[in-house]
Design a protein around this motif. Structure first.
Motif, PDB file in Angstrom:
ATOM      1  N   MET A  94       0.838  -1.206   0.000  1.00 39.05           N
ATOM      2  CA  MET A  94       0.000   0.000   0.000  1.00 39.05           C
ATOM      3  C   MET A  94       0.870   1.252   0.000  1.00 39.05           C
ATOM      4  O   MET A  94       0.565   2.224  -0.697  1.00 39.05           O
ATOM      5  CB  MET A  94      -0.937   0.014   1.212  1.00 39.05           C
ATOM      6  CG  MET A  94      -2.045  -1.020   1.130  1.00 39.05           C
ATOM      7  SD  MET A  94      -3.090  -1.035   2.619  1.00 39.05           S
ATOM      8  CE  MET A  94      -4.357   0.126   2.136  1.00 39.05           C
ATOM      9  N   ILE A 119      10.829 -10.494  -5.512  1.00 39.62           N
ATOM     10  CA  ILE A 119      11.175 -11.828  -5.014  1.00 39.62           C
ATOM     11  C   ILE A 119      11.579 -11.812  -3.539  1.00 39.62           C
ATOM     12  O   ILE A 119      12.042 -12.803  -3.014  1.00 39.62           O
ATOM     13  CB  ILE A 119      12.290 -12.470  -5.856  1.00 39.62           C
ATOM     14  CG1 ILE A 119      13.535 -11.579  -5.836  1.00 39.62           C
ATOM     15  CG2 ILE A 119      11.822 -12.686  -7.296  1.00 39.62           C
ATOM     16  CD1 ILE A 119      14.795 -12.358  -5.925  1.00 39.62           C
ATOM     17  N   ASP A 120      11.405 -10.676  -2.852  1.00 42.51           N
ATOM     18  CA  ASP A 120      11.669 -10.667  -1.410  1.00 42.51           C
ATOM     19  C   ASP A 120      10.369 -10.891  -0.625  1.00 42.51           C
ATOM     20  O   ASP A 120      10.178 -11.910   0.006  1.00 42.51           O
ATOM     21  CB  ASP A 120      12.395  -9.385  -0.963  1.00 42.51           C
ATOM     22  CG  ASP A 120      11.784  -8.111  -1.536  1.00 42.51           C
ATOM     23  OD1 ASP A 120      10.737  -8.181  -2.202  1.00 42.51           O
ATOM     24  OD2 ASP A 120      12.360  -7.035  -1.301  1.00 42.51           O
ATOM     25  N   ASP A 121       9.418  -9.941  -0.722  1.00 45.02           N
ATOM     26  CA  ASP A 121       8.196 -10.166   0.068  1.00 45.02           C
ATOM     27  C   ASP A 121       7.144 -10.976  -0.689  1.00 45.02           C
ATOM     28  O   ASP A 121       6.185 -11.464  -0.091  1.00 45.02           O
ATOM     29  CB  ASP A 121       7.642  -8.869   0.659  1.00 45.02           C
ATOM     30  CG  ASP A 121       6.960  -7.982  -0.368  1.00 45.02           C
ATOM     31  OD1 ASP A 121       6.898  -8.376  -1.545  1.00 45.02           O
ATOM     32  OD2 ASP A 121       6.498  -6.900   0.005  1.00 45.02           O
ATOM     33  N   ASP A 122       7.328 -11.149  -2.000  1.00 47.34           N
ATOM     34  CA  ASP A 122       6.452 -12.040  -2.781  1.00 47.34           C
ATOM     35  C   ASP A 122       4.959 -11.728  -2.648  1.00 47.34           C
ATOM     36  O   ASP A 122       4.127 -12.616  -2.788  1.00 47.34           O
ATOM     37  CB  ASP A 122       6.664 -13.516  -2.381  1.00 47.34           C
ATOM     38  CG  ASP A 122       7.895 -14.122  -3.030  1.00 47.34           C
ATOM     39  OD1 ASP A 122       8.281 -13.663  -4.108  1.00 47.34           O
ATOM     40  OD2 ASP A 122       8.464 -15.070  -2.452  1.00 47.34           O
ATOM     41  N   GLN A 123       4.591 -10.470  -2.388  1.00 46.09           N
ATOM     42  CA  GLN A 123       3.169 -10.162  -2.217  1.00 46.09           C
ATOM     43  C   GLN A 123       2.425 -10.101  -3.556  1.00 46.09           C
ATOM     44  O   GLN A 123       1.297 -10.560  -3.663  1.00 46.09           O
ATOM     45  CB  GLN A 123       2.994  -8.843  -1.445  1.00 46.09           C
ATOM     46  CG  GLN A 123       3.307  -8.949   0.046  1.00 46.09           C
ATOM     47  CD  GLN A 123       2.074  -9.293   0.876  1.00 46.09           C
ATOM     48  OE1 GLN A 123       1.314 -10.170   0.545  1.00 46.09           O
ATOM     49  NE2 GLN A 123       1.892  -8.578   1.972  1.00 46.09           N
ATOM     50  N   GLY A 124       3.042  -9.481  -4.571  1.00 46.39           N
ATOM     51  CA  GLY A 124       2.381  -9.414  -5.873  1.00 46.39           C
ATOM     52  C   GLY A 124       1.132  -8.559  -5.863  1.00 46.39           C
ATOM     53  O   GLY A 124       0.092  -8.976  -6.395  1.00 46.39           O
ATOM     54  N   GLN A 125       1.196  -7.404  -5.245  1.00 49.55           N
ATOM     55  CA  GLN A 125      -0.012  -6.573  -5.087  1.00 49.55           C
ATOM     56  C   GLN A 125       0.124  -5.163  -5.645  1.00 49.55           C
ATOM     57  O   GLN A 125      -0.879  -4.533  -6.004  1.00 49.55           O
ATOM     58  CB  GLN A 125      -0.354  -6.441  -3.587  1.00 49.55           C
ATOM     59  CG  GLN A 125      -0.610  -7.761  -2.890  1.00 49.55           C
ATOM     60  CD  GLN A 125      -0.665  -7.616  -1.372  1.00 49.55           C
ATOM     61  OE1 GLN A 125      -0.510  -6.523  -0.831  1.00 49.55           O
ATOM     62  NE2 GLN A 125      -0.882  -8.718  -0.688  1.00 49.55           N
ATOM     63  N   GLN A 128      -1.595  -3.837  -8.916  1.00 51.63           N
ATOM     64  CA  GLN A 128      -3.062  -3.815  -8.880  1.00 51.63           C
ATOM     65  C   GLN A 128      -3.586  -2.678  -7.994  1.00 51.63           C
ATOM     66  O   GLN A 128      -4.565  -2.015  -8.351  1.00 51.63           O
ATOM     67  CB  GLN A 128      -3.601  -5.162  -8.375  1.00 51.63           C
ATOM     68  CG  GLN A 128      -3.296  -6.354  -9.294  1.00 51.63           C
ATOM     69  CD  GLN A 128      -1.994  -7.034  -8.949  1.00 51.63           C
ATOM     70  OE1 GLN A 128      -0.972  -6.385  -8.752  1.00 51.63           O
ATOM     71  NE2 GLN A 128      -2.001  -8.357  -8.879  1.00 51.63           N
ATOM     72  N   TYR A 129      -2.941  -2.461  -6.835  1.00 52.87           N
ATOM     73  CA  TYR A 129      -3.336  -1.314  -5.997  1.00 52.87           C
ATOM     74  C   TYR A 129      -3.182  -0.017  -6.807  1.00 52.87           C
ATOM     75  O   TYR A 129      -4.056   0.844  -6.797  1.00 52.87           O
ATOM     76  CB  TYR A 129      -2.438  -1.196  -4.751  1.00 52.87           C
ATOM     77  CG  TYR A 129      -2.876  -1.980  -3.523  1.00 52.87           C
ATOM     78  CD1 TYR A 129      -3.858  -1.490  -2.667  1.00 52.87           C
ATOM     79  CD2 TYR A 129      -2.270  -3.177  -3.192  1.00 52.87           C
ATOM     80  CE1 TYR A 129      -4.236  -2.179  -1.520  1.00 52.87           C
ATOM     81  CE2 TYR A 129      -2.632  -3.888  -2.054  1.00 52.87           C
ATOM     82  CZ  TYR A 129      -3.614  -3.390  -1.222  1.00 52.87           C
ATOM     83  OH  TYR A 129      -3.974  -4.084  -0.091  1.00 52.87           O
ATOM     84  N   VAL A 231       0.798  -3.573   6.659  1.00 48.54           N
ATOM     85  CA  VAL A 231       1.142  -4.996   6.768  1.00 48.54           C
ATOM     86  C   VAL A 231       2.364  -5.053   7.675  1.00 48.54           C
ATOM     87  O   VAL A 231       3.449  -4.624   7.298  1.00 48.54           O
ATOM     88  CB  VAL A 231       1.490  -5.618   5.397  1.00 48.54           C
ATOM     89  CG1 VAL A 231       1.845  -7.099   5.566  1.00 48.54           C
ATOM     90  CG2 VAL A 231       0.335  -5.450   4.411  1.00 48.54           C
ATOM     91  N   GLU A 232       2.153  -5.553   8.888  1.00 52.90           N
ATOM     92  CA  GLU A 232       3.243  -5.559   9.849  1.00 52.90           C
ATOM     93  C   GLU A 232       3.770  -6.979  10.005  1.00 52.90           C
ATOM     94  O   GLU A 232       3.008  -7.891  10.351  1.00 52.90           O
ATOM     95  CB  GLU A 232       2.735  -5.036  11.194  1.00 52.90           C
ATOM     96  CG  GLU A 232       3.841  -4.828  12.197  1.00 52.90           C
ATOM     97  CD  GLU A 232       3.307  -4.551  13.609  1.00 52.90           C
ATOM     98  OE1 GLU A 232       4.129  -4.495  14.527  1.00 52.90           O
ATOM     99  OE2 GLU A 232       2.073  -4.423  13.778  1.00 52.90           O
ATOM    100  N   VAL A 233       5.058  -7.156   9.729  1.00 53.55           N
ATOM    101  CA  VAL A 233       5.654  -8.481   9.908  1.00 53.55           C
ATOM    102  C   VAL A 233       6.029  -8.624  11.373  1.00 53.55           C
ATOM    103  O   VAL A 233       6.866  -7.882  11.889  1.00 53.55           O
ATOM    104  CB  VAL A 233       6.890  -8.670   9.001  1.00 53.55           C
ATOM    105  CG1 VAL A 233       7.530 -10.035   9.249  1.00 53.55           C
ATOM    106  CG2 VAL A 233       6.494  -8.530   7.530  1.00 53.55           C
TER     107      VAL A 233
END
Lengths: 265, 322
Positions: A94, A119-125, A128-129, A231-233
């Protein structure tokens, strides 16, 4: 045609990723970094489109000062100029899409091309956002209809086709069980899959030229974007260890073990 | 009561995509932990057949969204409708299977709802609104627990990590939802070319047989074993880069990430890049001439030998036992 492409700095996909003992992150020592492989494909596709239709490729990266390496690499490949959003801290999709939206509003490109994921967080978002917030058409997981061994690929032809009136892009998408084709009205956001093209290497003259190409510095505060993490890891851990395997003597033994011990046949 | 809304997926042939059943099971698991109800959304020209198919899989309510504009999937037409439905029913969680459609759609839905999202979720923990999503990063080299801080939370689930929702549950209430007319889509569907393959999808298959450099470009035995097992065929990056097999067979960090019940690696040395794409498999078999190949370190069963001898023998043994 003005095209904005992204160049995220990520760990080299060949490096071994280890989680810190306290689960707070990954071990940075000894890691090499490069441009996200999907973004490299995005840069390449942008360059092919502008080679065919005219225009320029502007590359953007978000991160600490180090991301200038990836921007220089994209400039050496042939991008005209670079935008660096100086943000040393962590970022989620976001936040990234919010920053990119502001850069898009400033640069007013006809097309944004992003890697389909990093290729680190791999979210793929992020793509589209970005498309939704801009209210633009989205063509995700863009792929080439021909193989990467084809004549079109050897001739460095773009896989994304621009209509004769210059208003629509034809995007072939790799989806489950086939290929879907979309007509995306410009302006649009496209995200790249692996099978879109084979990115070029930077040439020596390209690398020399890149040294004099401008990198504009922006900041989240200057762009007016709150990049607070949504998004909190909480913690990272290594995947569950695999129990030690065995070497079997022959195929019969393998078959028996798969059938009776692992019960997967 | 809070609601978990799962978006069902229709294949181009009109059938239910199997991954939807896994997403429904994941949704049920999440609903149990969050103290929520499971609802499904079906978007189609005629959602009735799919509603019938899904009605006893554990959902409390099935929302059908019928429109001629849903005949072909487009993120630009589906996302506004799903977002409106989510708002209208007051969903706290919106999810789908991490298929090509789910990966394309859910972030766009999330963007409309200003919701944060977790992709490829492999598990849920916590309770109530304090749900933690477990998901892979760095192609599975890292498993992370994440929290989504927005009021509505979006996610896709990795279908191989959840069982298919069993049939035979209490029937769902089926209710029609008419989404307000969305503005014209800037994207138009042109066509869909099915890649005809009798084999299952690589990412959905229960068994995957992969070949690497050791095949020297001859995938006949790899494919023959796959077909005997009803498996998908995969390949290492080296085999794809050499042009021996299509690029979309590539298993690895930059290719497809698979987690089948059984993964057979034939003539694959086990580069980190490849391991990242398959080490989540339940059982791994490695066949390699080189006893020192790194693939043996992750294999449950290893056999040192020539794949051109081992594969046909294994195929014969499996065939004989049928």
């Amino acid at each position: 045609m003005k095209i904005l492409v992204t160049a995220k700095r990520v760990e080299d996909p060949e490096s071994k990723i280890k989680v810190k003992a306290d689960g707070s992150g990954i071990v940075q020592e000894g890691l090499k970094y490069k441009m996200n492989p999907f973004d490299e494909i995005a840069v390449e596709e942008g360059l092919r489109l502008t080679a065919k239709h005219g225009g320029e490729v502007v590359v953007v990266s978000i991160g600490p000062k180090d991301v200038q390496e990836q921007l220089r690499h994209a400039l050496a490949m042939g991008a005209a100029r670079a935008v660096w959003v100086n943000h040393p801290g962590p970022l989620d999709p976001m936040g990234a899409a919010g920053l990119l939206q502001k850069v898009v509003e400033k640069e007013k490109p006809d097309l944004c091309i992003l890697g389909k994921q990093s290729i680190d967080d791999d979210q793929g978002q992020t793509g589209q956002y970005l498309a939704e917030w801009l209210g633009w058409s989205q063509g995700t997981f863009a792929s080439k209809l021909d193989s990467l061994e084809s004549e079109a690929e050897k001739a460095k032809a773009p896989a994304i086709e621009l209509s004769a009136d210059g208003k629509t892009l034809q995007v072939v998408r790799e989806v489950d069980s086939g290929l879907a084709t979309l007509a995306c009205s410009l302006p649009a956001v496209v995200t790249t899959d692996l099978r879109l093209n084979q990115p070029r290497y930077a040439s020596l003259p390209g690398i020399m030229k890149a040294k004099n190409k401008p990198i504009e510095e922006l900041t989240p505060a200057g762009l007016g974007v709150d990049v607070g993490l949504q998004v909190e890891v909480l913690r990272m851990s290594p995947p569950p260890p695999r129990k030690a395997g065995v070497k079997v003597g022959d195929v019969q033994e393998l078959f028996q073990k798969l059938k009776n011990e692992a019960k997967v046949l | 009561m809070s609601i978990v809304l799962i978006v069902a997926e229709r294949q181009p042939d009109g059938q239910l995509r199997k991954a939807t059943l896994h997403a429904a099971a994941a949704g049920a698991d999440l609903a149990a932990k969050a103290g929520a109800e499971l609802h499904l959304a079906i978007l189609a020209e005629d959602p009735a057949p799919l509603a019938e198919r899904l009605k006893d899989c554990g959902a409390k309510v099935i929302h059908t969204l019928a429109s001629p504009s849903f005949a072909h999937y487009l993120a630009e037409t589906y996302a506004p409708a799903v977002a409106e439905l989510a708002k209208s029913v007051g969903a706290s969680f919106v999810g789908a299977a991490a298929t090509a459609q789910g990966r394309d759609l859910l972030p766009r839905v999330a963007a409309r709802l200003r919701a944060a999202m977790a992709s490829d979720v492999v598990g849920f923990s916590g309770a109530g609104t304090d749900i933690v999503f477990t998901r892979p990063m760095w192609a599975g080299a890292v498993i992370s627990d994440v929290k989504l801080k927005t009021a509505i939370k979006a996610f896709t689930i990795r279908a191989t990590e959840f069982p298919a929702a069993p049939a035979g549950k209490a029937p769902a209430e089926v209710t029609a939802f008419s989404a307000p007319a969305a503005p014209a889509s800037p994207t138009r569907f042109v066509d869909f070319k099915e890649v005809k393959s009798a084999r299952p999808e690589l990412t959905e298959a229960r068994i995957v047989v992969s070949g690497g450099r050791g095949t020297k470009g001859d995938f006949k035995e790899v494919e023959a074993l796959a077909d005997e097992l009803g498996a998908a065929v995969g390949a290492s990056r080296a085999a794809c880069d050499a042009g021996w097999v299509p690029n979309d067979w590539q298993v690895g960090q930059t290719g497809k990430v698979v987690a089948p019940q059984l993964y057979v690696a034939a003539g694959i040395s086990g580069a980190i890049q490849h391991l990242a794409g398959m080490k989540g498999s339940k059982v791994i078999v490695a066949i390699n001439k080189d006893p020192e190949a790194p693939i043996f370190q992750v294999a449950d069963y290893g056999i040192v030998g020539d794949l051109f001898k081992v594969l046909p023998e294994l195929r014969a043994a499996i065939h004989g036992a049928k």
